[in-house]
Structure formats: structure tokens, C-alpha cells
Design an enzyme around this catalytic site. Structure first.
Site, PDB file in Angstrom:
ATOM      1  N   GLY A   1       0.845  -1.210   0.000  1.00 42.50           N
ATOM      2  CA  GLY A   1       0.000   0.000   0.000  1.00 42.50           C
ATOM      3  C   GLY A   1       0.871   1.248   0.000  1.00 42.50           C
ATOM      4  N   HIS A   2       1.889   1.254   0.875  1.00 41.39           N
ATOM      5  CA  HIS A   2       2.792   2.424   0.933  1.00 41.39           C
ATOM      6  C   HIS A   2       3.578   2.556  -0.369  1.00 41.39           C
ATOM      7  CE1 HIS A   2       2.645   1.346   5.363  1.00 41.39           C
ATOM      8  NE2 HIS A   2       2.302   2.622   5.391  1.00 41.39           N
TER       9      HIS A   2
ATOM     10  N   LYS B   1      -7.605   4.627   2.246  1.00 40.76           N
ATOM     11  CA  LYS B   1      -8.110   3.735   3.295  1.00 40.76           C
ATOM     12  C   LYS B   1      -8.468   4.580   4.516  1.00 40.76           C
ATOM     13  CE  LYS B   1      -5.440   0.874   5.662  1.00 40.76           C
ATOM     14  NZ  LYS B   1      -5.658   1.208   7.092  1.00 40.76           N
ATOM     15  N   ASP B   2      -7.613   5.558   4.790  1.00 37.84           N
ATOM     16  CA  ASP B   2      -7.890   6.507   5.879  1.00 37.84           C
ATOM     17  C   ASP B   2      -8.664   7.680   5.275  1.00 37.84           C
ATOM     18  OD1 ASP B   2      -6.228   5.297   8.103  1.00 37.84           O
ATOM     19  OD2 ASP B   2      -4.752   5.463   6.499  1.00 37.84           O
TER      20      ASP B   2
ATOM     21  N   GLN C   1      -9.101  10.771   7.439  1.00 35.96           N
ATOM     22  CA  GLN C   1      -7.834  11.502   7.556  1.00 35.96           C
ATOM     23  C   GLN C   1      -7.602  12.350   6.303  1.00 35.96           C
ATOM     24  OE1 GLN C   1      -3.943   9.840   9.020  1.00 35.96           O
ATOM     25  NE2 GLN C   1      -3.548   9.500   6.854  1.00 35.96           N
TER      26      GLN C   1
ATOM     27  N   VAL D   1      -5.331  -0.094  -1.496  1.00 33.83           N
ATOM     28  CA  VAL D   1      -4.659  -1.270  -2.065  1.00 33.83           C
ATOM     29  C   VAL D   1      -5.054  -2.474  -1.202  1.00 33.83           C
ATOM     30  CG1 VAL D   1      -2.440  -2.284  -2.703  1.00 33.83           C
ATOM     31  CG2 VAL D   1      -2.751   0.196  -2.816  1.00 33.83           C
TER      32      VAL D   1
ATOM     33  N   SER E   1      -2.750  -3.018   5.572  1.00 34.88           N
ATOM     34  CA  SER E   1      -2.514  -2.167   6.737  1.00 34.88           C
ATOM     35  C   SER E   1      -1.359  -2.761   7.526  1.00 34.88           C
ATOM     36  CB  SER E   1      -3.767  -2.157   7.626  1.00 34.88           C
ATOM     37  OG  SER E   1      -3.442  -1.673   8.911  1.00 34.88           O
ATOM     38  N   SER E   2      -0.541  -1.891   8.107  1.00 32.14           N
ATOM     39  CA  SER E   2       0.548  -2.409   8.951  1.00 32.14           C
ATOM     40  C   SER E   2      -0.035  -3.205  10.109  1.00 32.14           C
ATOM     41  CB  SER E   2       1.393  -1.254   9.491  1.00 32.14           C
ATOM     42  OG  SER E   2       1.905  -0.506   8.420  1.00 32.14           O
ATOM     43  N   ARG E   3      -1.247  -2.846  10.533  1.00 32.31           N
ATOM     44  CA  ARG E   3      -1.851  -3.520  11.689  1.00 32.31           C
ATOM     45  C   ARG E   3      -2.366  -4.916  11.345  1.00 32.31           C
ATOM     46  NH1 ARG E   3      -3.422   2.085  13.137  1.00 32.31           N
ATOM     47  NH2 ARG E   3      -2.500   2.527  15.169  1.00 32.31           N
TER      48      ARG E   3
HETATM   49  O1  PAF Z   1      -1.615   7.567   7.734  1.00 29.98           O
HETATM   50  C1  PAF Z   1      -0.598   7.514   8.441  1.00 29.98           C
HETATM   51  O2  PAF Z   1       0.210   6.579   8.364  1.00 29.98           O
HETATM   52  C2  PAF Z   1      -0.340   8.616   9.460  1.00 29.98           C
HETATM   53  O3  PAF Z   1      -1.535   9.058  10.027  1.00 29.98           O
HETATM   54  C3  PAF Z   1       0.453   9.794   8.883  1.00 29.98           C
HETATM   55  C4  PAF Z   1      -0.295  10.492   7.773  1.00 29.98           C
HETATM   56  C5  PAF Z   1       1.795   9.285   8.378  1.00 29.98           C
HETATM   57  C6  PAF Z   1       0.729  10.825   9.981  1.00 29.98           C
HETATM   58  O4  PAF Z   1       1.460  10.293  11.026  1.00 29.98           O
END
Ligand code: PAF
Length: 282
Positions: free
Chosen positions: A36-37, A149-150, A153, A176, A185-187
Site C-alpha cells: 500500500g505504501h 483507506k484513511d 484523515q 490497495v 494495513s501495517s496492523r
Molecule cells: O496515515 C498515516 O500513516 C499517518 O496518520 C500519517 C499520515 C503518516 C501521519 O502520522
């Protein structure tokens, strides 16, 4: 690829790049990079000359009983992935260099953080807005990429950039997923084998909800109950944190679906709290 831990040094490097006429792109992350990243990184790579990513588990966005200490970290693997995807600089500060003991300034957009994740994570978005503002100031980036996904945010950060006239363009990147539909997700690393096996039902439920809305059900209470029943059957070890249908920009709950809406969920499974969302266009 450069690795910088000191905020002032990062700012100096980025100002130098700007003076040389380079455009700077930013992908803020909390590390433990996954596909995803790297897809955010690949997208940002096409938008700028110099690409900076941050790897920083931001303490300001974690509540007291949350997973700040156990949040997965693997800097060596992050470094290798960043390099392979053409990153020019990793910014990996220590918390103490980002937040002085007497840090007193916060950035927030409280109304957009009232619902969804804001209900159980009251300081979360204030921490996100503050650290992202600091990263924008430090990198002088012209463009930044965030994952959808967020969604909440991203909606809050878009509003922050507009309201505060920040000179940066934000790009949202689609969620993704694993082949079975689970949002990366990392989680996800927290999931047991048993939990991982049923976790894709989070997405399956959302797809069924969209079908139901497209089939004519526009009452949000009925749609939410439908999804709650689906999850009760398909996610036996899941505990629903929220199931909500909101306006995609205002992140305010809707009673009926008139045009577009966002269905968003958070489900706790063991140590993991998983979020997902889907747009409903009718
Ligand atoms: O989405 C994230 O991983 C975090 O909230 C972010 C945007 C890196 C801020 O710490």
C-alpha cells in the site's frame, strides 16, 4: 538515498533543492512499509523531482491505551523498500526532535473529526494534522500523496490545506488490497491465522451494502443494520467499533442516501483494529 533524522537538516536540504529548482514530493508514513505504501511512493515518484518519505510513528496521534509501543517497526526493511522505489530521502526523526517538552501548538479541524475514528480516538486527528503540517513546513513539498483507506484523515487534511492556504497539492490514492479483498494495513500483522481468514469479510460486507443501496434501499439506519447483521454472522470474533454512512466531504452521518455517500467501518479483531470504506454512488 539520504537518511536524515534531524528536522533542521531536513529543512535545509529541502530548501536547497527548492533553490536549485527541483519540485519536492512527500509521502508521510509511520513505516513498516507494505505494498500500500509503495504504491503511494510510486504515484508520488511520477509527480516530483525529489521524493521524500517520512518514517515516524507519531506519538501525538495515539491515545493513552493505544498501540504506540507495540506498533510494528522495521527500519531496515523500510530503507530497502524505499530505495527500490526511487525515494531520494527518508526522514526518520526521534519523537523528541519533533515535539519539544513544552510543545504547545496544535492544528485541528474538530468538526470533521467528530465521527467515525474520532469517536473512539479523540486526539487522533489533531495529532495527524499537527505532524503533517510540520512535515509540510520541513519539506516545502509541492505535492503529497495519502491513501484513501484513511478516508477521514484524507478529508481532514484536504480541508486543512484549503482552510490554511497551504501551498501544496494533495493526491488521494485508492485503497490497495490483498487478493482476497482485505485492505493492506501495517496492523494486519497483529491478526492471528484465524482472524486473518475471516478479515476479508469486512470488505465483502461493504460490497453487499452497496448492492443493497443500488437495489433501492436508501435508508441509512436499515443499511447499517444490514451490515451489522452480516458482520455478526461473518466475523464471529470481530467487535464492531463503528458502522457509519457519512457525507464523503463533511464526514457527517446521513439519514438517507441522496447522491454519493461513504460507508465506513472499524472492526476490532483481537489486537487489531481494522478500518475500511466504500463509496456509494446512486
Ligand atoms: O496515515 C498515516 O500513516 C499517518 O496518520 C500519517 C499520515 C503518516 C501521519 O502520522
Amino acid at each position: 538515498m539520504k537518511i536524515i533524522t534531524d528536522p533542521t537538516e531536513l529543512q535545509r536540504q529541502c530548501l536547497d533543492w527548492r533553490k536549485q529548482g527541483h519540485t519536492i514530493g512527500l509521502v508521510p508514513t509511520m513505516g513498516y512499509l507494505h505494498h500500500g505504501h509503495t504504491s503511494l511512493i510510486d504515484r508520488a515518484r511520477t509527480e516530483c523531482d525529489k521524493l521524500v518519505i517520512s518514517v515516524f510513528v507519531n506519538p501525538a496521534q495515539f491515545g493513552e491505551n493505544e498501540d504506540l509501543d507495540s506498533y510494528p517497526r522495521d527500519f531496515e526493511s523500510d530503507r530497502a523498500k524505499a530505495e527500490a522505489h526511487g525515494v531520494d530521502l527518508i526522514f526518520a526523526p526521534e519523537p523528541g526532535s519533533m515535539y519539544a517538552d513544552n510543545h504547545a501548538t496544535w492544528v485541528e479541524a474538530p468538526r470533521l473529526g467528530e465521527h467515525l475514528c474520532g469517536t473512539t480516538r479523540p486526539i487522533h486527528f489533531r495529532g495527524v494534522c499537527t505532524v503533517v503540517t510540520k512535515l509540510f513546513m520541513l519539506t516545502q513539498a509541492e505535492v503529497a500523496v495519502f491513501g484513501e483507506k484513511d478516508w477521514q484523515q484524507f478529508a481532514i487534511l484536504r480541508r486543512m490545506v484549503r482552510d490554511l492556504n497551504m501551498p501544496i497539492r494533495l493526491i488521494g490514492h485508492p485503497i490497495v488490497r490483498e487478493e482476497d479483498g482485505l485492505a493492506l494495513s501495517s496492523r494486519n500483522a497483529y491478526l492471528t491465522e484465524e482472524e486473518r481468514a475471516v478479515a476479508p469479510n469486512i470488505r465483502k460486507g461493504l460490497l453487499k451494502l452497496v448492492d443493497k443501496a443500488k437495489g433501492g434501499e436508501r435508508d441509512c439506519a436499515a443499511l447499517k443494520q444490514f451490515l451489522a447483521d452480516e458482520y455478526a454472522a461473518a466475523l464471529p470474533m470481530g467487535e464492531v467499533d463503528y458502522i457509519e454512512i457519512v457525507d464523503p466531504d463533511e464526514i457527517s452521518p446521513l439519514r438517507t442516501i441522496a447522491r454519493s455517500a461513504l460507508a465506513a467501518v472499524a472492526v476490532r479483531m483481537g489486537k487489531a483494529r481494522l478500518i475500511d470504506n466504500i463509496l456509494i454512488e446512486v
